[in-house]
Enzyme design. Structure first.
Site, PDB file in Angstrom:
ATOM      1  N   ILE A  62     -16.624   1.247 -38.660  1.00 10.89           N
ATOM      2  CA  ILE A  62     -17.806   0.599 -39.189  1.00 10.89           C
ATOM      3  C   ILE A  62     -17.604  -0.458 -40.100  1.00 10.89           C
ATOM      4  CG2 ILE A  62     -19.540   2.623 -38.758  1.00 10.89           C
ATOM      5  CD1 ILE A  62     -19.393   3.280 -41.716  1.00 10.89           C
ATOM      6  N   ALA A  84     -21.150   8.515 -40.726  1.00 11.67           N
ATOM      7  CA  ALA A  84     -20.022   8.109 -41.238  1.00 11.67           C
ATOM      8  C   ALA A  84     -19.572   7.980 -42.665  1.00 11.67           C
ATOM      9  CB  ALA A  84     -19.369   7.090 -40.304  1.00 11.67           C
ATOM     10  N   THR A 132     -26.466  12.425 -49.891  1.00 14.29           N
ATOM     11  CA  THR A 132     -25.982  13.430 -50.812  1.00 14.29           C
ATOM     12  C   THR A 132     -26.791  13.718 -52.183  1.00 14.29           C
ATOM     13  OG1 THR A 132     -24.253  14.329 -51.957  1.00 14.29           O
ATOM     14  CG2 THR A 132     -24.241  12.065 -51.717  1.00 14.29           C
ATOM     15  N   ASP A 133     -26.827  14.931 -52.411  1.00  7.09           N
ATOM     16  CA  ASP A 133     -27.455  15.189 -53.866  1.00  7.09           C
ATOM     17  C   ASP A 133     -26.689  14.506 -54.983  1.00  7.09           C
ATOM     18  OD1 ASP A 133     -25.402  16.915 -53.607  1.00  7.09           O
ATOM     19  OD2 ASP A 133     -26.688  18.854 -54.095  1.00  7.09           O
ATOM     20  N   GLU A 134     -25.427  14.288 -54.622  1.00 12.20           N
ATOM     21  CA  GLU A 134     -24.585  13.817 -55.900  1.00 12.20           C
ATOM     22  C   GLU A 134     -25.046  12.722 -56.509  1.00 12.20           C
ATOM     23  OE1 GLU A 134     -20.406  14.242 -55.374  1.00 12.20           O
ATOM     24  OE2 GLU A 134     -20.343  16.025 -54.287  1.00 12.20           O
ATOM     25  N   TYR A 157     -16.945   8.567 -55.158  1.00 13.62           N
ATOM     26  CA  TYR A 157     -17.506   9.102 -53.863  1.00 13.62           C
ATOM     27  C   TYR A 157     -19.234   8.619 -54.117  1.00 13.62           C
ATOM     28  CZ  TYR A 157     -20.172  11.980 -50.509  1.00 13.62           C
ATOM     29  OH  TYR A 157     -20.890  12.699 -49.776  1.00 13.62           O
ATOM     30  N   LYS A 161     -21.959   6.258 -52.307  1.00 17.05           N
ATOM     31  CA  LYS A 161     -23.126   6.994 -51.626  1.00 17.05           C
ATOM     32  C   LYS A 161     -24.743   6.327 -52.160  1.00 17.05           C
ATOM     33  CE  LYS A 161     -23.398   9.431 -48.484  1.00 17.05           C
ATOM     34  NZ  LYS A 161     -23.085   9.100 -46.947  1.00 17.05           N
ATOM     35  N   LEU A 197     -13.837  23.114 -50.587  1.00 15.03           N
ATOM     36  CA  LEU A 197     -13.795  24.351 -51.314  1.00 15.03           C
ATOM     37  C   LEU A 197     -13.835  25.605 -50.127  1.00 15.03           C
ATOM     38  CD1 LEU A 197     -13.063  26.148 -53.656  1.00 15.03           C
ATOM     39  CD2 LEU A 197     -15.873  26.481 -54.002  1.00 15.03           C
TER      40      LEU A 197
HETATM   41  P1  NAD Z   1     -16.492  14.436 -42.635  1.00 16.37           P
HETATM   42  O1  NAD Z   1     -15.566  13.724 -43.732  1.00 16.37           O
HETATM   43  O2  NAD Z   1     -16.234  15.655 -42.117  1.00 16.37           O
HETATM   44  O3  NAD Z   1     -16.808  13.294 -41.663  1.00 16.37           O
HETATM   45  C1  NAD Z   1     -16.809  11.911 -41.784  1.00 16.37           C
HETATM   46  C2  NAD Z   1     -16.725  11.391 -40.356  1.00 16.37           C
HETATM   47  O4  NAD Z   1     -16.767   9.989 -40.528  1.00 16.37           O
HETATM   48  C3  NAD Z   1     -15.404  11.508 -39.490  1.00 16.37           C
HETATM   49  O5  NAD Z   1     -15.461  11.796 -38.311  1.00 16.37           O
HETATM   50  C4  NAD Z   1     -14.602  10.130 -39.942  1.00 16.37           C
HETATM   51  O6  NAD Z   1     -13.634   9.994 -38.674  1.00 16.37           O
HETATM   52  C5  NAD Z   1     -15.673   9.231 -39.845  1.00 16.37           C
HETATM   53  N1  NAD Z   1     -15.655   8.080 -40.489  1.00 16.37           N
HETATM   54  C6  NAD Z   1     -15.108   7.751 -41.719  1.00 16.37           C
HETATM   55  N2  NAD Z   1     -14.664   6.510 -42.089  1.00 16.37           N
HETATM   56  C7  NAD Z   1     -15.304   5.837 -40.854  1.00 16.37           C
HETATM   57  C8  NAD Z   1     -15.307   4.300 -40.428  1.00 16.37           C
HETATM   58  N3  NAD Z   1     -14.841   3.657 -41.118  1.00 16.37           N
HETATM   59  N4  NAD Z   1     -15.798   4.170 -39.092  1.00 16.37           N
HETATM   60  C9  NAD Z   1     -16.194   5.160 -38.458  1.00 16.37           C
HETATM   61  N5  NAD Z   1     -16.147   6.385 -38.656  1.00 16.37           N
HETATM   62  C10 NAD Z   1     -15.690   6.870 -39.836  1.00 16.37           C
HETATM   63  O7  NAD Z   1     -18.045  14.259 -43.662  1.00 16.37           O
HETATM   64  P2  NAD Z   1     -19.117  15.439 -43.601  1.00 16.37           P
HETATM   65  O8  NAD Z   1     -18.662  16.430 -44.686  1.00 16.37           O
HETATM   66  O9  NAD Z   1     -19.360  15.754 -42.146  1.00 16.37           O
HETATM   67  O10 NAD Z   1     -20.157  14.419 -43.884  1.00 16.37           O
HETATM   68  C11 NAD Z   1     -21.083  13.564 -43.245  1.00 16.37           C
HETATM   69  C12 NAD Z   1     -22.192  12.632 -43.990  1.00 16.37           C
HETATM   70  O11 NAD Z   1     -23.012  13.609 -44.722  1.00 16.37           O
HETATM   71  C13 NAD Z   1     -21.418  11.904 -45.010  1.00 16.37           C
HETATM   72  O12 NAD Z   1     -22.127  10.681 -45.019  1.00 16.37           O
HETATM   73  C14 NAD Z   1     -21.637  12.690 -46.425  1.00 16.37           C
HETATM   74  O13 NAD Z   1     -21.755  11.745 -47.351  1.00 16.37           O
HETATM   75  C15 NAD Z   1     -22.891  13.293 -46.045  1.00 16.37           C
HETATM   76  N6  NAD Z   1     -23.153  14.567 -46.702  1.00 16.37           N
HETATM   77  C16 NAD Z   1     -22.226  15.566 -46.823  1.00 16.37           C
HETATM   78  C17 NAD Z   1     -22.310  16.690 -47.436  1.00 16.37           C
HETATM   79  C18 NAD Z   1     -21.259  17.872 -47.372  1.00 16.37           C
HETATM   80  O14 NAD Z   1     -21.541  19.071 -48.113  1.00 16.37           O
HETATM   81  N7  NAD Z   1     -20.182  17.930 -46.383  1.00 16.37           N
HETATM   82  C19 NAD Z   1     -23.473  16.987 -48.126  1.00 16.37           C
HETATM   83  C20 NAD Z   1     -24.479  15.964 -47.955  1.00 16.37           C
HETATM   84  C21 NAD Z   1     -24.182  14.800 -47.656  1.00 16.37           C
HETATM   85  O1  DAU Z   2     -23.315  17.823 -52.892  1.00 14.20           O
HETATM   86  C1  DAU Z   2     -22.982  17.416 -51.527  1.00 14.20           C
HETATM   87  C2  DAU Z   2     -21.668  17.294 -51.680  1.00 14.20           C
HETATM   88  O2  DAU Z   2     -20.831  18.436 -51.412  1.00 14.20           O
HETATM   89  C3  DAU Z   2     -21.131  16.100 -50.619  1.00 14.20           C
HETATM   90  O3  DAU Z   2     -21.799  14.927 -50.625  1.00 14.20           O
HETATM   91  C4  DAU Z   2     -19.736  15.919 -50.312  1.00 14.20           C
HETATM   92  O4  DAU Z   2     -19.304  15.112 -49.275  1.00 14.20           O
HETATM   93  C5  DAU Z   2     -19.037  17.532 -50.241  1.00 14.20           C
HETATM   94  O5  DAU Z   2     -17.778  17.235 -50.197  1.00 14.20           O
HETATM   95  C6  DAU Z   2     -19.445  18.352 -51.234  1.00 14.20           C
HETATM   96  O6  DAU Z   2     -19.058  17.910 -52.739  1.00 14.20           O
HETATM   97  P1  DAU Z   2     -18.172  18.977 -53.879  1.00 14.20           P
HETATM   98  O7  DAU Z   2     -17.177  18.137 -54.618  1.00 14.20           O
HETATM   99  O8  DAU Z   2     -19.190  19.659 -54.349  1.00 14.20           O
HETATM  100  O9  DAU Z   2     -17.420  19.779 -52.674  1.00 14.20           O
HETATM  101  P2  DAU Z   2     -15.915  20.638 -52.639  1.00 14.20           P
HETATM  102  O10 DAU Z   2     -16.167  21.427 -51.708  1.00 14.20           O
HETATM  103  O11 DAU Z   2     -15.003  19.693 -52.752  1.00 14.20           O
HETATM  104  O12 DAU Z   2     -15.980  21.492 -54.000  1.00 14.20           O
HETATM  105  C7  DAU Z   2     -17.097  22.265 -54.135  1.00 14.20           C
HETATM  106  C8  DAU Z   2     -16.852  22.914 -55.827  1.00 14.20           C
HETATM  107  O13 DAU Z   2     -15.826  23.600 -55.677  1.00 14.20           O
HETATM  108  C9  DAU Z   2     -16.793  21.827 -56.822  1.00 14.20           C
HETATM  109  O14 DAU Z   2     -17.340  22.320 -57.788  1.00 14.20           O
HETATM  110  C10 DAU Z   2     -15.196  21.824 -56.981  1.00 14.20           C
HETATM  111  C11 DAU Z   2     -14.641  23.146 -56.650  1.00 14.20           C
HETATM  112  N1  DAU Z   2     -13.400  23.241 -56.175  1.00 14.20           N
HETATM  113  C12 DAU Z   2     -13.177  22.301 -54.957  1.00 14.20           C
HETATM  114  C13 DAU Z   2     -11.988  22.305 -54.323  1.00 14.20           C
HETATM  115  C14 DAU Z   2     -11.368  21.620 -53.209  1.00 14.20           C
HETATM  116  C15 DAU Z   2     -12.441  23.922 -56.685  1.00 14.20           C
HETATM  117  O15 DAU Z   2     -12.676  24.764 -57.687  1.00 14.20           O
HETATM  118  N2  DAU Z   2     -11.122  24.044 -55.959  1.00 14.20           N
HETATM  119  C16 DAU Z   2     -10.849  23.292 -55.023  1.00 14.20           C
HETATM  120  O16 DAU Z   2      -9.807  23.546 -54.600  1.00 14.20           O
END
Ligand code: NAD
Ligand code: DAU
Length: 351
Positions: A62, A84, A132-134, A157, A161, A197
């Site tokens: 993208i 993505a 995201t809620d972040e 991050y 977003k 996590l």
């Molecule tokens: P992920 O990291 O597992 O997947 C991201 C995907 O995007 C991957 O398949 C990667 O190859 C693709 N990508 C990255 N850069 C790209 C580029 N330049 N062009 C095309 N494709 C690309 O992420 P996820 O956890 O599945 O999150 C997906 C979406 O949801 C993100 O936008 C994230 O901000 C949002 N989100 C995630 C969470 C969560 O808890 N994981 C919560 C709320 C919102």
């Molecule tokens: O709230 C939504 C977000 O949740 C998404 O937008 C992000 O893409 C997703 O990665 C996630 O972010 P967090 O930072 O909350 O997720 P993570 O799993 O990295 O961490 C969850 C919590 O655990 C956070 O308080 C950090 C803590 N943590 C994380 C890791 C990787 C640890 O204590 N140890 C660890 O090794």
């Protein structure tokens, strides 16, 4: 009705569940999965549906505008569901630039391509941005994020977003591009990359490695099973109102340490180990810089407007998640070789 929907990031964790849901539930739609296949993208996630006639994968970036414009020229796209992104907070702390490029510039490239290709008629078109809620910042003990909470992103991050959310709204206001944004809390479930996590802890328990808990483990997250998020995305895509924002949450807050202890309990039972074995692996490590204390989503608007609420309890979701990683050990093994090892060492050796 036939539609062609472009889903970006469909080879990632949440994206793969969304792609599967749309491919299976809407056989008359054509679902195009656009993904760069970064370390987080994995076509193994979609093995079960890759031969469906209404599914197509395109490897594209993208960040490269011409690639995106070409796809919009080649296909009559009716809707975009944009997932993505670079998604891991810790990686954004060590390498913010990649997040600015993909999450901001990449989103603008998609917005421009949609605007250009749909300019003669925005009717029946939709650009749905997954956020995201972040973006709302960090809560103390009280209160919840609503759709009206002012933005206060605090990591590279979340700032990237938040920036992309602002741009999506700017295209709605300035060009009338039909858009929807949803902001979701922490997802967990099958296919999540073991940098986050829950899958990181599961993987470490499997291999008897320490489970790194940042700080005192007092930070709080609101956890949602990924398939419930995919259900919400489906509903919002079809029934949501253009220009609106919807919060999606699990109504399921856990302190990190309590969550890890719960997971350890479940793992001990599944692995037939004496209670307390896995929790013995917990290791408190140096805190994440700028670590947000608490996220908690108020998703009343989504409940009232569209009738969505989570369907999977946390106990049930954690059990299903652990079962999935146990049954798909080869998936885990494939993603933790090579680059993952380097990442893990860099991220955790100095903590
Ligand atoms: P992920 O990291 O597992 O997947 C991201 C995907 O995007 C991957 O398949 C990667 O190859 C693709 N990508 C990255 N850069 C790209 C580029 N330049 N062009 C095309 N494709 C690309 O992420 P996820 O956890 O599945 O999150 C997906 C979406 O949801 C993100 O936008 C994230 O901000 C949002 N989100 C995630 C969470 C969560 O808890 N994981 C919560 C709320 C919102
Ligand atoms: O709230 C939504 C977000 O949740 C998404 O937008 C992000 O893409 C997703 O990665 C996630 O972010 P967090 O930072 O909350 O997720 P993570 O799993 O990295 O961490 C969850 C919590 O655990 C956070 O308080 C950090 C803590 N943590 C994380 C890791 C990787 C640890 O204590 N140890 C660890 O090794």
């Amino acid at each position: 009705m036939n539609k062609t929907i472009l889903i970006t990031g469909g080879a990632g964790f949440i994206g793969s569940h969304v792609v599967r849901q749309f491919v299976i539930n809407y056989p008359k739609y054509k679902i195009i999965n656009l993904d760069k296949l970064t370390y987080a993208g994995n076509l193994e996630n979609l093995k079960d549906i890759e031969n469906h006639s209404n599914y197509k994968f395109i490897k594209a970036d993208i960040n490269i505008e011409s690639q995106i414009f070409d796809i919009f020229k080649q296909y009559q796209i009716d809707g975009v569901i944009h997932l993505a992104a670079e998604s891991h907070v810790d990686r954004s702390i060590t390498n913010p630039t990649e997040f600015i490029l993909t999450n901001i510039v990449g989103t603008v490239n998609l917005l421009n391509a949609a605007k250009e290709s749909w300019k003669d008629n925005f009717q029946q078109k939709l650009f749905y941005h997954i956020s995201t809620d972040e973006v709302y910042g960090s809560l103390e003990d009280e209160g919840y994020f609503t759709e009206n909470t002012p933005y206060d992103p605090r990591s590279p991050y979340s700032a990237s977003k938040a920036s992309s959310d602002h741009l999506v709204r700017a295209y709605y206001n300035t060009y009338n591009l039909p858009v929807i944004i949803s902001n979701c809390s922490n997802n967990y479930g099958p296919n999540q990359f073991p940098e986050k996590l829950i899958p990181l802890a599961i993987n470490n328990i499997f291999s008897g490695k320490p489970i790194p808990v940042y700080g005192k483990g007092e930070n709080i997250r609101d956890w949602l099973y990924v398939i419930d998020h995919a259900r919400a995305i489906d509903l919002i895509y079809h029934k949501g109102k253009s220009g609106e924002t919807y919060n999606i949450g699990g109504n399921n807050e856990w302190k990190n340490l309590d969550l890890i202890k719960k997971l350890c309990e479940i793992m001990d039972k599944k692995l037939g180990k004496p209670t307390g074995t896995s929790s013995g692996l917990i290791q408190f490590v140096k805190d994440r810089s700028g670590h947000d204390l608490r996220y908690a989503i108020d998703s009343t608007k989504l409940l009232n407007a569209l009738g969505w609420k989570p369907s999977v309890t946390f106990e049930e979701g954690l059990q299903k998640t652990v079962d999935w990683y146990m049954d798909n050990f080869s998936w885990l093994k494939n993603v933790i070789t090579g680059d993952y090892e380097k990442y893990y060492t860099r991220q955790y050796q100095s903590r």
